[in-house]
Design a protein around this motif. Sequence first.
Motif, short mmCIF file in Angstrom:
data_model
loop_
_atom_site.label_atom_id
_atom_site.label_comp_id
_atom_site.label_asym_id
_atom_site.label_seq_id
_atom_site.Cartn_x
_atom_site.Cartn_y
_atom_site.Cartn_z
N MET A 138 0.84 -1.18 0.00
CA MET A 138 0.00 0.00 0.00
C MET A 138 0.88 1.24 0.00
SD MET A 138 -2.99 0.89 2.67
CE MET A 138 -2.69 2.35 3.60
N LEU A 139 0.60 2.19 -0.87
CA LEU A 139 1.38 3.40 -0.95
C LEU A 139 1.08 4.30 0.23
CD1 LEU A 139 1.00 4.24 -4.73
CD2 LEU A 139 2.99 3.30 -3.58
N LYS A 140 2.12 5.01 0.68
CA LYS A 140 1.96 5.94 1.79
C LYS A 140 1.15 7.14 1.31
CE LYS A 140 4.76 8.06 5.33
NZ LYS A 140 6.10 8.28 5.81
N GLN A 141 0.14 7.50 2.09
CA GLN A 141 -0.72 8.63 1.72
C GLN A 141 0.11 9.91 1.74
OE1 GLN A 141 -3.77 8.70 4.69
NE2 GLN A 141 -5.13 7.40 3.51
N THR A 142 -0.24 10.84 0.91
CA THR A 142 0.44 12.12 0.91
C THR A 142 0.07 12.90 2.16
OG1 THR A 142 -1.33 13.28 -0.23
CG2 THR A 142 0.36 12.20 -1.61
N LEU A 143 0.94 13.81 2.53
CA LEU A 143 0.69 14.66 3.69
C LEU A 143 -0.63 15.40 3.54
CD1 LEU A 143 1.93 15.93 6.36
CD2 LEU A 143 2.57 17.82 4.87
N ASP A 144 -0.87 15.94 2.35
CA ASP A 144 -2.10 16.70 2.09
C ASP A 144 -3.34 15.85 2.31
OD1 ASP A 144 -3.47 19.08 1.12
OD2 ASP A 144 -3.92 17.88 -0.67
N LYS A 145 -3.31 14.62 1.82
CA LYS A 145 -4.46 13.73 1.96
C LYS A 145 -4.70 13.38 3.43
CE LYS A 145 -6.45 9.50 0.14
NZ LYS A 145 -6.28 8.34 -0.73
N ARG A 146 -3.62 13.11 4.16
CA ARG A 146 -3.77 12.79 5.58
C ARG A 146 -4.25 13.99 6.38
NH1 ARG A 146 1.79 10.88 7.13
NH2 ARG A 146 2.39 11.86 5.19
N ALA A 147 -3.78 15.19 6.02
CA ALA A 147 -4.22 16.41 6.71
C ALA A 147 -5.72 16.63 6.49
CB ALA A 147 -3.42 17.60 6.21
N LYS A 148 -6.17 16.41 5.27
CA LYS A 148 -7.60 16.55 4.95
C LYS A 148 -8.43 15.50 5.70
CE LYS A 148 -7.31 18.61 0.29
NZ LYS A 148 -6.64 19.74 0.52
N GLU A 149 -7.89 14.29 5.81
CA GLU A 149 -8.59 13.23 6.54
C GLU A 149 -8.75 13.59 8.01
OE1 GLU A 149 -8.06 8.51 7.73
OE2 GLU A 149 -6.93 9.30 6.03
N LEU A 150 -7.68 14.12 8.61
CA LEU A 150 -7.76 14.50 10.02
C LEU A 150 -8.74 15.65 10.22
CD1 LEU A 150 -6.69 13.78 12.81
CD2 LEU A 150 -4.90 15.50 12.48
N LEU A 151 -8.75 16.61 9.31
CA LEU A 151 -9.70 17.72 9.40
C LEU A 151 -11.13 17.21 9.30
CD1 LEU A 151 -10.42 20.71 9.55
CD2 LEU A 151 -10.00 20.86 7.07
N ALA A 152 -11.38 16.29 8.39
CA ALA A 152 -12.73 15.72 8.25
C ALA A 152 -13.15 15.01 9.54
CB ALA A 152 -12.78 14.76 7.07
N LEU A 153 -12.23 14.27 10.14
CA LEU A 153 -12.53 13.59 11.41
C LEU A 153 -12.83 14.61 12.51
CD1 LEU A 153 -9.77 10.82 11.34
CD2 LEU A 153 -12.24 10.44 11.24
N ALA A 154 -12.05 15.68 12.55
CA ALA A 154 -12.26 16.72 13.56
C ALA A 154 -13.61 17.40 13.38
CB ALA A 154 -11.13 17.75 13.50
N ARG A 155 -13.97 17.67 12.14
CA ARG A 155 -15.27 18.30 11.87
C ARG A 155 -16.42 17.39 12.30
NH1 ARG A 155 -13.70 20.89 6.02
NH2 ARG A 155 -13.11 22.94 6.81
N GLN A 156 -16.28 16.12 12.01
CA GLN A 156 -17.32 15.16 12.41
C GLN A 156 -17.42 15.08 13.93
OE1 GLN A 156 -19.37 13.70 10.23
NE2 GLN A 156 -20.49 12.80 11.90
N LEU A 157 -16.28 15.03 14.59
CA LEU A 157 -16.24 14.96 16.05
C LEU A 157 -16.87 16.19 16.67
CD1 LEU A 157 -15.13 13.39 18.54
CD2 LEU A 157 -13.05 14.74 18.30
N ALA A 158 -16.62 17.35 16.09
CA ALA A 158 -17.13 18.62 16.63
C ALA A 158 -18.65 18.69 16.62
CB ALA A 158 -16.54 19.80 15.87
N LYS A 159 -19.29 17.84 15.84
CA LYS A 159 -20.76 17.80 15.80
C LYS A 159 -21.35 17.09 17.01
CE LYS A 159 -20.95 17.80 10.75
NZ LYS A 159 -21.31 17.00 9.56
N THR A 160 -20.50 16.46 17.82
CA THR A 160 -20.96 15.73 19.00
C THR A 160 -21.54 16.70 20.01
OG1 THR A 160 -19.21 14.10 18.65
CG2 THR A 160 -20.28 14.10 20.81
N SER A 161 -22.76 16.47 20.40
CA SER A 161 -23.44 17.35 21.35
C SER A 161 -22.73 17.34 22.70
CB SER A 161 -24.88 16.88 21.52
OG SER A 161 -25.54 17.66 22.48
N GLY A 162 -22.49 18.53 23.24
CA GLY A 162 -21.89 18.66 24.56
C GLY A 162 -20.39 18.46 24.60
#
Length: 125
Positions: A1-25
Amino acid sequence: MLKQTLDKRAKELLALARQLAKTSGLTWVEANNAIYGPGGPYARLFQDPKDRTAFGKTKESRMIDKLIDSLPEPSPGSQQREFSGKFNVRVPKSLHAALASEAEAEGVSLNQLIVAKLALHLQPR
């Protein structure tokens, strides 16, 4: 498996953070721990110190910081119990010996090895 680019991993972490931020409370402390805590997505996506440094310079990193900063403070009484950070666990002598041997081979203390192994299995709530 090829190593993901920094840009792709950064976008993935941002997407996870945005999803997490929707958690009530969710507080900024909980979000920060879920993203940057031991065994969390940041540690998984940016294992190399050079990658971590590079990620810190990205717009995604700044956006995640702003997102976390926008979350509420935890209430003063939200931690119901104070933990010392210490506990005793009895293990078979053979397991103790194997862990001590692995720690020595890795050049870390037995405590550091065990903390790292436990942290790998923690999942954000």
